[in-house]
Motif scaffolding. Structure first.
Motif, PDB file in Angstrom:
ATOM      1  N   THR A   1      76.585  23.133   9.683  1.00 48.90           N
ATOM      2  CA  THR A   1      77.107  22.133  10.782  1.00 48.90           C
ATOM      3  C   THR A   1      75.678  21.876  11.592  1.00 48.90           C
ATOM      4  O   THR A   1      76.235  21.608  12.283  1.00 48.90           O
ATOM      5  CB  THR A   1      77.956  22.970  11.535  1.00 48.90           C
ATOM      6  N   ARG A   2      74.705  22.335  10.443  1.00 52.83           N
ATOM      7  CA  ARG A   2      73.628  21.891  11.465  1.00 52.83           C
ATOM      8  C   ARG A   2      73.474  20.330  10.849  1.00 52.83           C
ATOM      9  O   ARG A   2      73.588  19.346  10.398  1.00 52.83           O
ATOM     10  CB  ARG A   2      72.252  22.481  10.067  1.00 52.83           C
TER      11      ARG A   2
ATOM     12  N   LEU B   1      81.917  26.357  19.910  1.00 53.23           N
ATOM     13  CA  LEU B   1      81.693  27.518  20.207  1.00 53.23           C
ATOM     14  C   LEU B   1      79.486  26.883  20.013  1.00 53.23           C
ATOM     15  O   LEU B   1      78.396  27.178  20.620  1.00 53.23           O
ATOM     16  CB  LEU B   1      81.494  28.540  19.583  1.00 53.23           C
ATOM     17  N   PHE B   2      79.334  26.731  18.492  1.00 51.77           N
ATOM     18  CA  PHE B   2      77.831  25.733  18.441  1.00 51.77           C
ATOM     19  C   PHE B   2      77.369  24.805  19.319  1.00 51.77           C
ATOM     20  O   PHE B   2      76.516  24.848  19.689  1.00 51.77           O
ATOM     21  CB  PHE B   2      78.198  25.609  16.327  1.00 51.77           C
ATOM     22  N   GLY B   3      78.204  24.014  19.438  1.00 48.74           N
ATOM     23  CA  GLY B   3      77.938  22.625  19.855  1.00 48.74           C
ATOM     24  C   GLY B   3      77.718  22.772  21.064  1.00 48.74           C
ATOM     25  O   GLY B   3      76.429  22.901  21.909  1.00 48.74           O
ATOM     26  N   PHE B   4      77.833  23.455  21.865  1.00 46.94           N
ATOM     27  CA  PHE B   4      77.056  24.128  23.440  1.00 46.94           C
ATOM     28  C   PHE B   4      75.806  24.836  23.134  1.00 46.94           C
ATOM     29  O   PHE B   4      74.971  24.667  23.547  1.00 46.94           O
ATOM     30  CB  PHE B   4      77.901  24.765  23.832  1.00 46.94           C
ATOM     31  N   ILE B   5      75.818  25.615  21.980  1.00 45.71           N
ATOM     32  CA  ILE B   5      74.769  26.626  22.080  1.00 45.71           C
ATOM     33  C   ILE B   5      73.468  25.274  21.306  1.00 45.71           C
ATOM     34  O   ILE B   5      72.099  25.945  21.505  1.00 45.71           O
ATOM     35  CB  ILE B   5      74.948  27.578  20.160  1.00 45.71           C
TER      36      ILE B   5
ATOM     37  N   GLY C   1      76.476  29.627  29.451  1.00 46.36           N
ATOM     38  CA  GLY C   1      77.566  30.140  29.958  1.00 46.36           C
ATOM     39  C   GLY C   1      78.597  30.484  29.130  1.00 46.36           C
ATOM     40  O   GLY C   1      79.368  31.489  29.178  1.00 46.36           O
ATOM     41  N   TYR C   2      78.960  29.142  28.586  1.00 44.90           N
ATOM     42  CA  TYR C   2      79.976  29.171  27.501  1.00 44.90           C
ATOM     43  C   TYR C   2      79.965  30.295  26.228  1.00 44.90           C
ATOM     44  O   TYR C   2      80.817  30.645  25.918  1.00 44.90           O
ATOM     45  CB  TYR C   2      80.019  27.747  27.347  1.00 44.90           C
ATOM     46  N   ALA C   3      78.359  30.083  26.390  1.00 44.34           N
ATOM     47  CA  ALA C   3      78.089  30.935  24.886  1.00 44.34           C
ATOM     48  C   ALA C   3      78.948  32.687  25.301  1.00 44.34           C
ATOM     49  O   ALA C   3      79.060  32.959  24.414  1.00 44.34           O
ATOM     50  CB  ALA C   3      77.229  30.480  24.529  1.00 44.34           C
ATOM     51  N   ALA C   4      77.925  32.958  25.956  1.00 42.16           N
ATOM     52  CA  ALA C   4      78.032  34.611  26.757  1.00 42.16           C
ATOM     53  C   ALA C   4      79.526  34.362  26.923  1.00 42.16           C
ATOM     54  O   ALA C   4      79.996  35.535  26.328  1.00 42.16           O
ATOM     55  CB  ALA C   4      77.183  33.870  28.061  1.00 42.16           C
TER      56      ALA C   4
ATOM     57  N   TYR D   1      82.005  20.297  11.612  1.00 38.82           N
ATOM     58  CA  TYR D   1      82.120  21.291  12.408  1.00 38.82           C
ATOM     59  C   TYR D   1      83.365  21.608  12.229  1.00 38.82           C
ATOM     60  O   TYR D   1      84.426  23.247  12.235  1.00 38.82           O
ATOM     61  CB  TYR D   1      82.253  21.594  13.816  1.00 38.82           C
ATOM     62  N   ARG D   2      85.000  21.080  11.798  1.00 38.31           N
ATOM     63  CA  ARG D   2      86.478  21.028  10.949  1.00 38.31           C
ATOM     64  C   ARG D   2      85.754  22.595   9.834  1.00 38.31           C
ATOM     65  O   ARG D   2      86.362  23.056   9.624  1.00 38.31           O
ATOM     66  CB  ARG D   2      86.700  20.202  10.326  1.00 38.31           C
ATOM     67  N   LEU D   3      85.101  21.891   8.843  1.00 38.55           N
ATOM     68  CA  LEU D   3      84.154  22.889   7.325  1.00 38.55           C
ATOM     69  C   LEU D   3      83.449  24.050   8.720  1.00 38.55           C
ATOM     70  O   LEU D   3      83.750  24.891   7.755  1.00 38.55           O
ATOM     71  CB  LEU D   3      83.253  22.294   7.224  1.00 38.55           C
ATOM     72  N   GLY D   4      83.307  24.003   9.336  1.00 39.89           N
ATOM     73  CA  GLY D   4      83.056  25.786   9.881  1.00 39.89           C
ATOM     74  C   GLY D   4      83.768  26.278  10.307  1.00 39.89           C
ATOM     75  O   GLY D   4      83.711  27.051  10.058  1.00 39.89           O
ATOM     76  N   THR D   5      84.626  25.249  11.213  1.00 40.62           N
ATOM     77  CA  THR D   5      85.812  26.111  10.789  1.00 40.62           C
ATOM     78  C   THR D   5      86.561  26.604  10.459  1.00 40.62           C
ATOM     79  O   THR D   5      87.146  28.120  10.098  1.00 40.62           O
ATOM     80  CB  THR D   5      86.349  25.670  12.041  1.00 40.62           C
TER      81      THR D   5
END
Length: 251
Positions: free
Chosen positions: A232-233, A156-160, A29-32, A177-181
């Motif tokens: 962020t893998r 975003l990615f964490g929920f996916i 739901g969050y990702a959508a 995730y900070r680097l990804g942002t």
């Protein structure tokens, strides 16, 4: 019960049962809502997240129509009308397809604001000014999220990946995730660095501005999100015996 009726012991340690799907549902739901989607094997579907082929067309065609019309006519009013009409066409298409109108209506509103501003100032290049403001707002929000340690890439990615918010308890995941942002921020900053000087050139830079808006729009966004996803893998964890294999949704 005889020994032949006894259940046979399992050949190895029992496999952990998957957690209830509550978090998975929340993730979906969050990702959508964020416009992100994943493939059947749990990876991010970058093309679909960018709106798919039709969504990308909806985002770039009005600007392209405006540029072509203005280049031919050198008249602002019909060029703005043509851009608005092209945006409205997508709304009609979605109605016929019985698909959600949110993206198309948002596009019409965005083009409408751009057209109103350009018509008010009488400057064709101001058609692209709202995009700079939106871009700057995204940059500000993402930078703030990094410094308060709630990086948007993680949300975003964490929920996916079905991490929920558990990643915030792991310093390494927060750092990733900070680097990804920051990668996504870099993409947005690059847009401004390239496009603002063209905007300041006025009509002389209009063709270059419109062209770079096309190239640095959806294509660059897709590339930036994909790189951020890869960076962020999660690293496979080791339990002292053998590395654990991450689930497909975490890759």
């Amino acid at each position: 019960m005889t020994s032949s009726q006894q259940p046979e012991p399992s050949s190895g340690p029992p496999r952990p049962e998957p957690e209830p799907s509550a978090m998975a549902g929340l993730a979906e739901g969050y990702a959508a809502k964020a416009g992100l989607h994943r493939t059947h094997d749990g990876r991010i579907d970058v093309l679909r997240s960018a709106g798919g082929i039709q969504g990308i067309a909806e985002s770039i065609l009005p600007g392209l129509v405006f540029l072509i019309a203005f280049t031919i006519t050198r008249d602002l009013t019909p060029s703005l009308v043509a851009a608005l009409a092209s945006a409205a066409v997508f709304t009609v298409v979605r109605l016929v397809q019985r698909r959600p109108l949110t993206q198309a209506l948002a596009g019409v509103v965005g083009v409408g604001i751009s057209a109103w501003l350009a018509n008010t100032t009488g400057k064709a290049e101001d058609f692209y000014l709202p995009g700079f403001i939106t871009n700057g707002a995204y940059i500000l929000a993402m930078v703030i999220s990094i410094f308060i340690k709630w990086p948007i890439a993680g949300l975003l990615f964490g929920f996916i990946r079905n991490e929920g918010l558990e990643w915030r308890k792991d310093a390494a995941r927060v750092k990733a995730y900070r680097l990804g942002t920051w990668i996504i921020v870099a993409v947005l900053v690059l847009r401004l660095v390239v496009q603002v000087p063209l905007y300041l050139m006025g009509e002389e830079g209009l063709a270059g501005l419109a062209t770079t808006r096309l190239i640095m729009g959806a294509p660059l966004y897709i590339l930036g999100v994909w790189i951020a996803w890869l960076v962020t893998r999660p690293v496979p964890a080791t339990n002292g015996t053998q590395p654990s294999n991450p689930s497909p949704s975490a890759t």
